[in-house]
Design a protein around this motif. Structure first.
Motif, PDB file in Angstrom:
ATOM      1  N   ASN A  22     -11.691   6.230   3.587  1.00  0.00           N
ATOM      2  CA  ASN A  22     -11.802   4.973   4.045  1.00  0.00           C
ATOM      3  C   ASN A  22     -10.377   4.590   4.782  1.00  0.00           C
ATOM      4  O   ASN A  22     -10.382   3.479   5.144  1.00  0.00           O
ATOM      5  N   CYS A  23      -9.414   5.266   4.679  1.00  0.00           N
ATOM      6  CA  CYS A  23      -8.069   5.179   5.181  1.00  0.00           C
ATOM      7  C   CYS A  23      -7.381   6.255   5.942  1.00  0.00           C
ATOM      8  O   CYS A  23      -8.050   7.196   5.819  1.00  0.00           O
ATOM      9  N   LEU A  24      -6.471   5.915   6.903  1.00  0.00           N
ATOM     10  CA  LEU A  24      -5.940   7.042   7.596  1.00  0.00           C
ATOM     11  C   LEU A  24      -4.503   6.822   7.503  1.00  0.00           C
ATOM     12  O   LEU A  24      -4.184   5.852   7.037  1.00  0.00           O
ATOM     13  N   ILE A  25      -3.667   7.966   7.519  1.00  0.00           N
ATOM     14  CA  ILE A  25      -2.283   7.936   7.272  1.00  0.00           C
ATOM     15  C   ILE A  25      -1.629   7.816   8.730  1.00  0.00           C
ATOM     16  O   ILE A  25      -1.617   8.511   9.588  1.00  0.00           O
ATOM     17  N   ALA A  26      -0.537   7.051   8.761  1.00  0.00           N
ATOM     18  CA  ALA A  26       0.370   6.916   9.734  1.00  0.00           C
ATOM     19  C   ALA A  26       1.342   7.997   9.961  1.00  0.00           C
ATOM     20  O   ALA A  26       2.165   8.168   8.975  1.00  0.00           O
ATOM     21  N   ARG A  27       1.476   8.797  11.132  1.00  0.00           N
ATOM     22  CA  ARG A  27       2.384  10.070  11.170  1.00  0.00           C
ATOM     23  C   ARG A  27       3.623   9.439  11.556  1.00  0.00           C
ATOM     24  O   ARG A  27       4.667  10.422  11.569  1.00  0.00           O
ATOM     25  N   VAL A  28       3.788   8.359  12.192  1.00  0.00           N
ATOM     26  CA  VAL A  28       4.923   7.725  12.789  1.00  0.00           C
ATOM     27  C   VAL A  28       5.165   6.255  12.420  1.00  0.00           C
ATOM     28  O   VAL A  28       3.831   5.693  12.154  1.00  0.00           O
ATOM     29  N   ASP A  29       6.054   5.713  12.722  1.00  0.00           N
ATOM     30  CA  ASP A  29       6.002   3.987  12.739  1.00  0.00           C
ATOM     31  C   ASP A  29       5.111   3.556  13.753  1.00  0.00           C
ATOM     32  O   ASP A  29       5.267   4.122  15.001  1.00  0.00           O
ATOM     33  N   LEU A  30       4.306   2.910  13.585  1.00  0.00           N
ATOM     34  CA  LEU A  30       3.292   2.082  14.554  1.00  0.00           C
ATOM     35  C   LEU A  30       3.662   0.620  14.791  1.00  0.00           C
ATOM     36  O   LEU A  30       4.020  -0.266  13.554  1.00  0.00           O
ATOM     37  N   LYS A  31       3.519   0.075  15.849  1.00  0.00           N
ATOM     38  CA  LYS A  31       4.022  -1.461  16.119  1.00  0.00           C
ATOM     39  C   LYS A  31       2.538  -2.196  16.151  1.00  0.00           C
ATOM     40  O   LYS A  31       1.513  -1.782  16.625  1.00  0.00           O
ATOM     41  N   VAL A  49       2.870  -0.614  11.125  1.00  0.00           N
ATOM     42  CA  VAL A  49       2.606   0.302   9.759  1.00  0.00           C
ATOM     43  C   VAL A  49       3.655   1.228   9.873  1.00  0.00           C
ATOM     44  O   VAL A  49       4.041   1.865  10.826  1.00  0.00           O
ATOM     45  N   ARG A  50       4.346   1.501   8.736  1.00  0.00           N
ATOM     46  CA  ARG A  50       5.485   2.282   8.699  1.00  0.00           C
ATOM     47  C   ARG A  50       4.739   3.803   8.470  1.00  0.00           C
ATOM     48  O   ARG A  50       3.802   4.093   7.935  1.00  0.00           O
ATOM     49  N   MET A  51       5.542   4.728   8.976  1.00  0.00           N
ATOM     50  CA  MET A  51       5.284   6.132   8.512  1.00  0.00           C
ATOM     51  C   MET A  51       4.881   6.385   7.173  1.00  0.00           C
ATOM     52  O   MET A  51       5.567   5.897   6.263  1.00  0.00           O
ATOM     53  N   GLY A  52       3.736   7.253   7.120  1.00  0.00           N
ATOM     54  CA  GLY A  52       3.310   7.538   5.430  1.00  0.00           C
ATOM     55  C   GLY A  52       2.310   6.405   5.114  1.00  0.00           C
ATOM     56  O   GLY A  52       1.909   6.545   3.815  1.00  0.00           O
ATOM     57  N   HIS A  53       2.197   5.343   5.515  1.00  0.00           N
ATOM     58  CA  HIS A  53       1.458   4.269   5.069  1.00  0.00           C
ATOM     59  C   HIS A  53       0.112   4.340   5.579  1.00  0.00           C
ATOM     60  O   HIS A  53      -0.143   5.128   6.700  1.00  0.00           O
ATOM     61  N   LYS A  54      -0.642   3.628   4.966  1.00  0.00           N
ATOM     62  CA  LYS A  54      -2.258   3.699   5.349  1.00  0.00           C
ATOM     63  C   LYS A  54      -2.758   2.503   5.973  1.00  0.00           C
ATOM     64  O   LYS A  54      -2.220   1.407   5.807  1.00  0.00           O
ATOM     65  N   ALA A  76      -9.444  -2.409  -3.338  1.00  0.00           N
ATOM     66  CA  ALA A  76      -9.002  -3.625  -2.222  1.00  0.00           C
ATOM     67  C   ALA A  76      -9.004  -4.986  -2.860  1.00  0.00           C
ATOM     68  O   ALA A  76      -9.918  -5.160  -3.696  1.00  0.00           O
ATOM     69  N   THR A  77      -7.893  -5.879  -2.697  1.00  0.00           N
ATOM     70  CA  THR A  77      -7.919  -7.024  -3.518  1.00  0.00           C
ATOM     71  C   THR A  77      -8.330  -8.217  -2.224  1.00  0.00           C
ATOM     72  O   THR A  77      -8.327  -9.221  -2.783  1.00  0.00           O
ATOM     73  N   ALA A  78      -8.257  -7.894  -1.130  1.00  0.00           N
ATOM     74  CA  ALA A  78      -8.365  -8.929  -0.064  1.00  0.00           C
ATOM     75  C   ALA A  78      -9.567  -8.173   0.903  1.00  0.00           C
ATOM     76  O   ALA A  78      -9.533  -6.800   1.094  1.00  0.00           O
ATOM     77  N   PRO A  79      -9.969  -9.033   1.919  1.00  0.00           N
ATOM     78  CA  PRO A  79     -10.493  -8.162   2.929  1.00  0.00           C
ATOM     79  C   PRO A  79      -9.606  -7.532   3.866  1.00  0.00           C
ATOM     80  O   PRO A  79      -8.205  -8.060   4.094  1.00  0.00           O
ATOM     81  N   ILE A  80      -9.983  -6.310   4.035  1.00  0.00           N
ATOM     82  CA  ILE A  80      -9.074  -5.369   5.100  1.00  0.00           C
ATOM     83  C   ILE A  80      -9.729  -4.890   6.444  1.00  0.00           C
ATOM     84  O   ILE A  80     -10.702  -4.410   6.346  1.00  0.00           O
ATOM     85  N   ALA A  81      -9.210  -5.417   7.466  1.00  0.00           N
ATOM     86  CA  ALA A  81      -9.912  -5.296   8.882  1.00  0.00           C
ATOM     87  C   ALA A  81      -9.549  -3.589   9.282  1.00  0.00           C
ATOM     88  O   ALA A  81      -8.554  -3.234   8.938  1.00  0.00           O
ATOM     89  N   ILE A  82     -10.555  -3.101  10.198  1.00  0.00           N
ATOM     90  CA  ILE A  82     -10.249  -1.901  10.749  1.00  0.00           C
ATOM     91  C   ILE A  82      -8.919  -1.842  11.254  1.00  0.00           C
ATOM     92  O   ILE A  82      -8.407  -2.973  12.027  1.00  0.00           O
ATOM     93  N   GLY A  83      -8.037  -0.822  10.938  1.00  0.00           N
ATOM     94  CA  GLY A  83      -6.647  -0.795  11.513  1.00  0.00           C
ATOM     95  C   GLY A  83      -5.752  -1.281  10.855  1.00  0.00           C
ATOM     96  O   GLY A  83      -4.264  -1.526  11.191  1.00  0.00           O
ATOM     97  N   ALA A  84      -5.978  -2.194   9.755  1.00  0.00           N
ATOM     98  CA  ALA A  84      -4.895  -3.197   9.120  1.00  0.00           C
ATOM     99  C   ALA A  84      -4.046  -2.262   8.483  1.00  0.00           C
ATOM    100  O   ALA A  84      -4.835  -1.279   7.455  1.00  0.00           O
ATOM    101  N   HIS A  85      -2.844  -2.658   7.842  1.00  0.00           N
ATOM    102  CA  HIS A  85      -2.246  -1.887   6.711  1.00  0.00           C
ATOM    103  C   HIS A  85      -2.620  -2.038   5.441  1.00  0.00           C
ATOM    104  O   HIS A  85      -3.147  -3.378   5.022  1.00  0.00           O
ATOM    105  N   ILE A  86      -2.745  -1.086   4.797  1.00  0.00           N
ATOM    106  CA  ILE A  86      -3.179  -0.903   3.287  1.00  0.00           C
ATOM    107  C   ILE A  86      -2.059  -0.690   2.472  1.00  0.00           C
ATOM    108  O   ILE A  86      -1.422   0.320   2.463  1.00  0.00           O
ATOM    109  N   HIS A  87      -1.752  -1.623   1.768  1.00  0.00           N
ATOM    110  CA  HIS A  87      -0.554  -1.697   0.810  1.00  0.00           C
ATOM    111  C   HIS A  87      -0.392  -2.487  -0.385  1.00  0.00           C
ATOM    112  O   HIS A  87      -1.530  -2.869  -0.713  1.00  0.00           O
TER     113      HIS A  87
END
Length: 114
Positions: A22-31, A49-54, A76-87
């Motif tokens: 239910n997560c995707l991995i960034a292959r590059v830094d995204l803005k 979202v930094r490269m390698g992050h979810k 998940a400790t809080a609501p996380i919207a589609i496309g949001a950084h997971i960390h």
């Protein structure tokens, strides 16, 4: 080893590691504001979202298990919207403590940095 499948999107910059994830991995830094396709849905990223992050593959509720490589990596400790950084600000490991630095540079265990 599982094979990786590129997620459709901003120049293929997201990876789906396993169909169950239910997560995707960034292959590059995204803005923030970059538009990516997540499961055939156009999504504007709410933050950087930094490269390698979810990023969330769909909306996630607090208490929901996060899957990467088809395995649970935390909750998940809080609501996380589609496309949001997971960390560490919205994910707590179910298996090992999350280590961060406090404002004085000392290590402490917790899921949220102040």
């Amino acid at each position: 080893m599982s094979s990786t499948t590129p997620a459709q999107g901003h120049a293929g910059h997201l990876l789906l590691m396993s169909r169950e994830d239910n997560c995707l991995i960034a292959r590059v830094d995204l803005k923030a504001g970059d538009v990516v396709a997540i499961d055939d849905r156009s999504v504007s990223l709410p933050g950087d979202v930094r490269m390698g992050h979810k990023v969330a593959r769909r909306d996630l509720a607090p208490g929901e298990k996060i899957l990467r490589y088809g395995a649970i990596i935390g909750t998940a400790t809080a609501p996380i919207a589609i496309g949001a950084h997971i960390h560490t600000h919205n994910l707590e490991s179910d298996y090992i403590p999350t280590y961060t630095l406090d404002q004085d540079g000392h290590h402490f265990i917790g899921s949220k940095a102040s």
